[in-house]
Design a protein around this motif. Structure first.
Motif, short mmCIF file in Angstrom:
data_model
loop_
_atom_site.label_atom_id
_atom_site.label_comp_id
_atom_site.label_asym_id
_atom_site.label_seq_id
_atom_site.Cartn_x
_atom_site.Cartn_y
_atom_site.Cartn_z
N MET A 123 0.83 -1.20 0.00
CA MET A 123 0.00 0.00 0.00
C MET A 123 0.87 1.25 0.00
SD MET A 123 -3.12 0.77 -0.26
CE MET A 123 -4.22 -0.49 0.36
N ASP A 124 1.96 1.22 0.77
CA ASP A 124 2.84 2.39 0.81
C ASP A 124 3.43 2.69 -0.56
OD1 ASP A 124 2.31 2.60 3.43
OD2 ASP A 124 4.30 2.05 4.16
N ALA A 125 3.86 1.63 -1.25
CA ALA A 125 4.45 1.84 -2.57
C ALA A 125 3.43 2.48 -3.50
CB ALA A 125 4.93 0.51 -3.14
N LEU A 126 2.19 2.01 -3.45
CA LEU A 126 1.14 2.55 -4.32
C LEU A 126 0.85 4.02 -3.98
CD1 LEU A 126 -1.06 2.19 -6.48
CD2 LEU A 126 -2.59 1.43 -4.67
N LEU A 127 0.71 4.30 -2.69
CA LEU A 127 0.38 5.67 -2.27
C LEU A 127 1.47 6.64 -2.68
CD1 LEU A 127 -1.11 5.02 1.27
CD2 LEU A 127 -2.33 5.68 -0.81
N ASN A 128 2.70 6.26 -2.42
CA ASN A 128 3.80 7.16 -2.75
C ASN A 128 3.89 7.42 -4.25
OD1 ASN A 128 5.38 8.03 -0.33
ND2 ASN A 128 5.20 5.83 0.05
N TYR A 129 3.60 6.38 -5.00
CA TYR A 129 3.67 6.52 -6.45
C TYR A 129 2.57 7.44 -6.96
CZ TYR A 129 4.35 5.17 -11.32
OH TYR A 129 4.60 5.19 -12.65
N LEU A 130 1.35 7.19 -6.52
CA LEU A 130 0.22 8.02 -6.98
C LEU A 130 0.37 9.46 -6.52
CD1 LEU A 130 -2.95 5.75 -6.54
CD2 LEU A 130 -1.76 6.34 -8.65
N ALA A 131 0.89 9.62 -5.31
CA ALA A 131 1.03 10.97 -4.76
C ALA A 131 1.95 11.82 -5.62
CB ALA A 131 1.56 10.90 -3.33
N THR A 142 -6.39 17.15 -0.50
CA THR A 142 -6.47 15.72 -0.27
C THR A 142 -5.93 15.38 1.11
OG1 THR A 142 -5.95 15.42 -2.57
CG2 THR A 142 -5.78 13.49 -1.19
N PHE A 143 -4.86 16.04 1.41
CA PHE A 143 -4.20 15.82 2.68
C PHE A 143 -5.16 16.11 3.84
CE2 PHE A 143 -1.47 17.80 5.99
CZ PHE A 143 -0.79 16.66 6.38
N GLN A 144 -5.93 17.21 3.69
CA GLN A 144 -6.92 17.57 4.71
C GLN A 144 -7.99 16.49 4.80
OE1 GLN A 144 -6.39 19.98 6.68
NE2 GLN A 144 -4.62 20.74 5.51
N VAL A 145 -8.48 16.12 3.63
CA VAL A 145 -9.53 15.09 3.59
C VAL A 145 -9.03 13.82 4.25
CG1 VAL A 145 -10.96 13.68 2.07
CG2 VAL A 145 -10.42 16.02 1.42
N ALA A 146 -7.78 13.51 3.92
CA ALA A 146 -7.21 12.24 4.38
C ALA A 146 -7.18 12.15 5.89
CB ALA A 146 -5.81 12.08 3.81
N GLY A 153 -2.99 3.77 4.76
CA GLY A 153 -1.59 3.52 4.45
C GLY A 153 -0.83 4.76 4.86
N HIS A 154 0.46 4.76 4.69
CA HIS A 154 1.22 5.92 5.10
C HIS A 154 2.02 6.50 3.96
CE1 HIS A 154 0.37 6.18 9.34
NE2 HIS A 154 0.18 4.88 9.27
N LEU A 155 1.84 7.78 3.83
CA LEU A 155 2.54 8.50 2.78
C LEU A 155 3.86 8.98 3.35
CD1 LEU A 155 1.73 9.38 -0.08
CD2 LEU A 155 1.09 11.55 0.89
N LYS A 156 4.95 8.46 2.85
CA LYS A 156 6.23 8.81 3.45
C LYS A 156 6.83 10.06 2.82
CE LYS A 156 7.76 4.13 4.51
NZ LYS A 156 7.52 3.33 3.30
N GLU A 165 5.39 15.79 6.93
CA GLU A 165 4.27 15.23 7.67
C GLU A 165 3.97 13.80 7.22
OE1 GLU A 165 1.15 18.56 8.19
OE2 GLU A 165 2.37 19.02 6.45
N GLN A 166 3.48 13.01 8.12
CA GLN A 166 3.08 11.65 7.79
C GLN A 166 1.57 11.64 7.64
OE1 GLN A 166 4.86 8.24 8.33
NE2 GLN A 166 6.54 9.42 7.51
N ALA A 167 1.11 11.50 6.42
CA ALA A 167 -0.33 11.60 6.21
C ALA A 167 -0.96 10.23 6.01
CB ALA A 167 -0.59 12.46 4.97
N PRO A 168 -2.00 9.94 6.77
CA PRO A 168 -2.73 8.71 6.48
C PRO A 168 -3.60 8.95 5.25
CG PRO A 168 -3.68 9.83 8.39
CD PRO A 168 -2.60 10.72 7.85
N LEU A 169 -3.46 8.11 4.26
CA LEU A 169 -4.14 8.33 2.99
C LEU A 169 -4.64 7.01 2.42
CD1 LEU A 169 -1.90 10.71 0.85
CD2 LEU A 169 -4.21 11.12 1.62
N SER A 170 -5.60 7.08 1.53
CA SER A 170 -5.97 5.89 0.78
C SER A 170 -5.83 6.22 -0.70
CB SER A 170 -7.41 5.49 1.11
OG SER A 170 -8.29 6.29 0.35
#
Ligand code: ADP
Ligand code: MG
Length: 471
Positions: A123-131, A142-146, A153-156, A165-170
């Motif tokens: 999930m982390d790999a996917l989130l970081n890539y899409l971000a 998005t960050f606010q919504v998240a 997952g965690h956006l590194k 910041e460490q944002a919890p995101l989907s």
């Protein structure tokens, strides 16, 4: 429906029947510079000079492109997606690449390429890539919504503003951010069989939740992988069973088999050879070797590149006579490929299963009887029971389901229709002839020794299956 250029032209740059003058000139240059892999890319990532025999699959992909770019809102909001599935070396990656390139070149589409073993491995790999794709301003919304939406997952590390910041995101949040752009999005996933089913499912569900045709938000997805891809999609962790709904399944699946005709193979080799200024000697020998390609695009490219390099050392003559350079080298290369798969299977204790599968298929062809799932289980069980023991250790019997999944993972066994009940096919039947030869070879003591036991099991099964079906 409003049409854009891309509707028709996604595959415009690809030669399927004839080479354009420009393509022919490039081939000539590549040949002179000895860049044989650019002309016949056996094992490299270039698009082959001629992409033959994939009309149906290209039609399906073109339809997806048209749907994706359709401007007028449609009542249907279903996710548009295609799964290219098939044995190894049949051209799934090539089709995916040609399609992505075409979409990038001719359409106002944002194309995002991923692989199952890379961006979809966690999930982390996917989130970081899409971000990394999400536009900066919307990322902060998005960050606010998240933050209010909870953790998936965690956006590194993404954009600099998020770096601290460490944002919890989907994936859904990021897709929404991406989709607010004006262009439709095309996501591609190669080697989809290697994806983590949980991550794959989350992505599919996010896409479905984000699409909003009335708002002009279009997202399409193309997956490519071995037949095991369908298992990943049906996996309980994937939780996107709707994607494999029976009703949609037929339009969504595009089987890519080893089914190239001799004519197609002939054209795919002859045209580039002629363009390179090469003379073909011994057309009978040429035809024979086309047959040895066994309908496999990979073998076809191997034969082409073998012929090219032989001709470059033989006054630009490709001599297809038996036991000459092309013939011998091609045979050696094909055998090397078979051998690799064979030792893969043998290490996993599955060589006898492969032998039994081959025997079952030869019988089914001889009798016209359809192979049922139960028969496959029986031959796998027989193969596991009589597996040639490797020296020094006796292996515990594997599970039948695991063994079957391995065959699917390697693309050796598959259901072309994608239905769990088959009909089942062998990915590359000629490989199983190679397996039979190994077992018949008396010098191959470890395998030859178990052959009588394997044959006895097959006799029993054949009695069950019965005599040839009446036509
Ligand atoms: N339609 C086609 N016609 C001719 N050659 C092809 C075709 N599709 C693929 N190839 C060639 O076959 C080989 C295997 O293709 P690839 O896309 O890597 O297969 P896969 O992804 O299914 O394992 C490559 O060398 C590629 O250039
Ligand atoms: Mg591939």
């Amino acid at each position: 429906m409003q049409r854009t250029r891309a509707d028709k032209d996604v595959f415009a740059g690809i030669a399927t029947d004839v080479l354009s003058d420009k393509q022919a000139r490039r081939i000539q240059e590549d040949y002179e510079a000895q860049r044989f892999n650019q002309i016949f890319p056996a094992g490299s990532l270039a698009i082959p000079s001629m992409l033959v025999s994939r009309t149906q699959q290209m039609r399906q992909l073109s339809a997806l492109a048209a749907e994706l770019l359709e401007k007028s809102p449609s009542a249907q909001q279903s996710l548009i997606g295609i799964v290219l599935h098939g044995p190894r070396g049949t051209g799934k990656t090539t089709l995916l690449k040609a399609f992505s390139n075409g979409m990038r070149d001719t359409a106002a589409t944002q194309v995002i390429n991923m692989t199952g073993s890379g961006e979809l491995s966690s999930m982390d790999a996917l989130l970081n890539y899409l971000a990394a794709y999400a536009p900066k301003q919307s990322t902060s919304t998005t960050f606010q919504v998240a933050i209010s939406a909870g953790v998936e997952g965690h956006l590194k590390r993404t954009t600099s503003e998020l770096a601290t910041e460490q944002a919890p995101l989907s994936p859904a949040h990021l897709l929404r951010a991406l989709a607010s752009a004006t262009r439709p999005i095309l996501l591609t996933i190669d080697e989809a069989h290697a994806a983590d089913p949980r991550v794959l499912g989350s992505l599919l569900n996010s896409i479905r939740g984000t699409i909003d045709r009335r708002q002009g938000i279009s997202i399409g997805i193309v997956l490519a992988g071995t037949p095991d891809t369908l298992n990943a999609l049906r996996h309980e962790d994937c939780k996107a069973t709707w994607f494999m709904d029976r009703a949609d399944l037929e339009g969504r699946l595009a089987a890519v088999p080893n089914d190239l005709s001799i004519d197609d193979c002939g054209r795919a080799i002859r045209e580039p050879l002629l363009a390179a200024g090469i003379t073909i000697e011994n057309t009978q020998g040429f035809e024979r070797l086309l047959g040895e390609c066994k309908g496999s695009p990979y073998f076809l490219q191997l034969l082409g590149s073998t012929a090219l390099s032989a001709a470059s050392q033989n006054d630009d003559i490709a001599d297809f006579t038996r036991a000459r350079a092309i013939d011998l080298t091609f045979e050696r290369r094909v055998n090397a490929r078979y051998h690799e798969t064979w030792s893969d299977l043998d290490k996993k204790g599955l060589s006898a299963c492969a032998r039994q599968m081959g025997a079952l298929w030869r019988k089914s062809i001889e009798t016209g009887r359809i192979i049922k799932q139960g028969h496959i289980y029986e031959v796998i069980e027989s193969g596991l029971t009589h597996a040639p023991r490797r020296t020094g250790r006796s292996e515990a019997l594997g599970r039948i389901e695991d063994a079957e999944a391995t065959f699917e993972h390697l693309g050796l066994l598959w259901s072309m229709t994608g239905h769990i009940n088959g009909p089942w096919d062998l990915g590359l039947p000629s490989f199983f002839d190679f397996v039979e030869e190994q077992f018949q070879d008396a010098q191959n003591i470890r395998h030859h020794r178990v052959l009588p036991a394997l044959e006895m099991d097959m006799q029993r099964l054949f009695q069950e299956i019965g005599p040839p079906a009446q036509s």
